[in-house]
Design a protein around this motif. Sequence first.
Motif, PDB file in Angstrom:
ATOM      1  N   GLU A   6     -29.240  -5.631  43.511  1.00 16.61           N
ATOM      2  CA  GLU A   6     -30.424  -6.141  42.813  1.00 16.61           C
ATOM      3  C   GLU A   6     -30.804  -7.518  43.355  1.00 16.61           C
ATOM      4  N   SER A  21     -35.966  -6.035  42.328  1.00 14.65           N
ATOM      5  CA  SER A  21     -35.775  -4.963  43.301  1.00 14.65           C
ATOM      6  C   SER A  21     -34.322  -4.521  43.288  1.00 14.65           C
ATOM      7  N   CYS A  22     -34.102  -3.267  43.588  1.00 17.25           N
ATOM      8  CA  CYS A  22     -32.745  -2.738  43.704  1.00 17.25           C
ATOM      9  C   CYS A  22     -32.719  -1.852  44.953  1.00 17.25           C
ATOM     10  N   ALA A  23     -32.009  -2.314  45.953  1.00 19.55           N
ATOM     11  CA  ALA A  23     -31.907  -1.586  47.213  1.00 19.55           C
ATOM     12  C   ALA A  23     -30.631  -0.749  47.218  1.00 19.55           C
ATOM     13  N   ARG A  72     -40.669   3.249  42.311  1.00 18.44           N
ATOM     14  CA  ARG A  72     -39.681   3.440  43.375  1.00 18.44           C
ATOM     15  C   ARG A  72     -40.380   3.789  44.670  1.00 18.44           C
ATOM     16  N   LYS A  76     -37.983   3.577  51.231  1.00 17.32           N
ATOM     17  CA  LYS A  76     -37.255   2.315  51.385  1.00 17.32           C
ATOM     18  C   LYS A  76     -35.964   2.286  50.567  1.00 17.32           C
ATOM     19  N   ASN A  77     -35.665   3.387  49.894  1.00 16.03           N
ATOM     20  CA  ASN A  77     -34.451   3.451  49.058  1.00 16.03           C
ATOM     21  C   ASN A  77     -34.399   2.302  48.058  1.00 16.03           C
ATOM     22  N   THR A  78     -35.525   2.033  47.442  1.00 19.27           N
ATOM     23  CA  THR A  78     -35.619   0.873  46.559  1.00 19.27           C
ATOM     24  C   THR A  78     -36.345   1.236  45.273  1.00 19.27           C
ATOM     25  N   TYR A  80     -38.002  -0.673  41.742  1.00 17.66           N
ATOM     26  CA  TYR A  80     -38.538  -1.967  41.324  1.00 17.66           C
ATOM     27  C   TYR A  80     -38.712  -1.994  39.804  1.00 17.66           C
ATOM     28  N   CYS A  96     -29.365  -2.258  37.823  1.00 18.22           N
ATOM     29  CA  CYS A  96     -29.921  -0.952  38.145  1.00 18.22           C
ATOM     30  C   CYS A  96     -28.797   0.071  38.212  1.00 18.22           C
TER      31      CYS A  96
END
Length: 119
Positions: A6, A21-23, A72, A76-78, A80, A96
Motif C-alpha cells: 500500500e 494505492s495497493c500494488a 482497480r 497494472k495489478n493495482t 485504488y 488492502c
Amino acid sequence: QVQLVESGGGLVQPGGSLRLSCAASGLTFSNYGMSWHRQAPGKERELVAHIANSGGSSNYADSVKGRFTISRDNAKNTVYLQMNSLKFEDTAVYYCKATRWLGSWYEYWGQGTQVTVSS
C-alpha cells in the motif's frame, strides 16, 4: 511469494482527499477480489470497500458511501481507494486484501498505510 504494498497515506485536513494505492505481485491479480479495510486505535479492523475481480461490482461500508471510491487496474495489478471529504473518524491504518475462493478462502494482506485526518 505474494506481496501487497500500500501507498498514498498521510496527513490531511478534514474535507481533504487522498488516494491510496495497493500494488500486487506474485499472484494472478485478475482472479482476486480486492478490498480495503481499516483499523483505528482501540477498534477492530473493518471492511471499507470491496471490488470484484473483474471490477464489475463494488460495495462500501455505510460510513464511506458517497465519499470513497474503489477501483482497480488489472493491467497494472493495482487497486485504488479514492477518499474524498475526509473526516476525523477516517483516521486509521488502511490495509488492502486479496481474496479468492478455491474450495477454501485464499487471503493475502498488505502491511498497511496510515491515514491521519487532523486540523
